[in-house]
Design a protein around this motif. Structure first.
Motif, short mmCIF file in Angstrom:
data_model
loop_
_atom_site.label_atom_id
_atom_site.label_comp_id
_atom_site.label_asym_id
_atom_site.label_seq_id
_atom_site.Cartn_x
_atom_site.Cartn_y
_atom_site.Cartn_z
N PHE A 104 0.81 -1.21 0.00
CA PHE A 104 0.00 0.00 0.00
C PHE A 104 0.85 1.27 0.00
O PHE A 104 0.31 2.37 0.15
N ASN A 105 2.15 1.09 -0.21
CA ASN A 105 2.95 2.27 -0.57
C ASN A 105 2.65 2.70 -1.99
O ASN A 105 2.74 3.89 -2.32
N SER A 106 2.27 1.73 -2.81
CA SER A 106 1.95 2.02 -4.20
C SER A 106 1.01 0.95 -4.72
O SER A 106 1.41 0.09 -5.50
N PRO A 107 -0.25 0.99 -4.29
CA PRO A 107 -1.17 -0.06 -4.72
C PRO A 107 -1.42 -0.02 -6.22
O PRO A 107 -1.34 1.04 -6.84
N ALA A 108 -1.75 -1.18 -6.75
CA ALA A 108 -1.89 -1.30 -8.19
C ALA A 108 -3.16 -0.65 -8.72
O ALA A 108 -3.18 -0.13 -9.84
N TYR A 109 -4.22 -0.67 -7.93
CA TYR A 109 -5.52 -0.21 -8.43
C TYR A 109 -6.16 0.74 -7.41
O TYR A 109 -6.05 0.56 -6.20
N TRP A 110 -6.85 1.72 -8.01
CA TRP A 110 -7.54 2.74 -7.20
C TRP A 110 -8.96 2.93 -7.71
O TRP A 110 -9.23 2.82 -8.90
N GLY A 111 -9.84 3.26 -6.78
CA GLY A 111 -11.15 3.71 -7.16
C GLY A 111 -11.15 5.21 -7.41
O GLY A 111 -10.11 5.87 -7.28
N GLN A 112 -12.30 5.74 -7.77
CA GLN A 112 -12.41 7.16 -8.08
C GLN A 112 -12.64 8.03 -6.85
O GLN A 112 -12.47 9.24 -6.91
N GLY A 113 -13.02 7.40 -5.77
CA GLY A 113 -13.19 8.14 -4.52
C GLY A 113 -14.63 8.52 -4.24
O GLY A 113 -15.45 8.65 -5.16
N THR A 114 -14.91 8.71 -2.97
CA THR A 114 -16.22 9.19 -2.54
C THR A 114 -16.01 10.25 -1.46
O THR A 114 -15.18 10.08 -0.56
#
Length: 120
Positions: A104-114
């Protein structure tokens, strides 16, 4: 590819509780450790917590420890972040993330956020 979609944000009052959800699709959900981050206005994105692939281990940032719970339902391909006793400083955009190695220093995938806004 893993697609992540967060939901559950909104405007809440100080002291209240909130449950954020993150629905995953695209790959086998249980292959991934899942993390939550947040970014407040004018600040860097910060780690909130994470959960292992089967849900047996969780980690929390000191800022939310004791009033937050991360859980997952692998049958529903969903990870949750429950936050209690919300404070104005919890106001931020909340993102979920996925990483097969739990990096989790550099996760592969992200969501758009809420967006979560805590009003006093």
């Amino acid at each position: 590819q893993v697609q992540l979609v967060e939901s559950g944000g909104g405007l809440v009052q100080v002291g209240s509780s909130l449950i954020l959800s993150c629905a995953a699709s695209g790959r086998t959900f249980s292959w991934y450790e899942m993390g939550w981050f947040r970014q407040a206005p004018g600040k860097e994105r910060e780690f909130v917590g994470s959960i292992s692939k089967k849900g047996g281990r969780t980690y929390y940032a000191d800022s939310v420890k004791g009033r937050s719970t991360i859980s997952r339902d692998n049958a529903k391909n969903t990870v949750y972040l429950q936050m209690n006793s919300l404070k104005p400083e919890d106001t931020a955009v909340y993102y979920c993330s996925a990483d097969i190695s739990g990096n989790f220093n550099s996760p592969a995938y992200w969501g758009q956020g809420t967006q979560v806004t805590v009003s006093s």
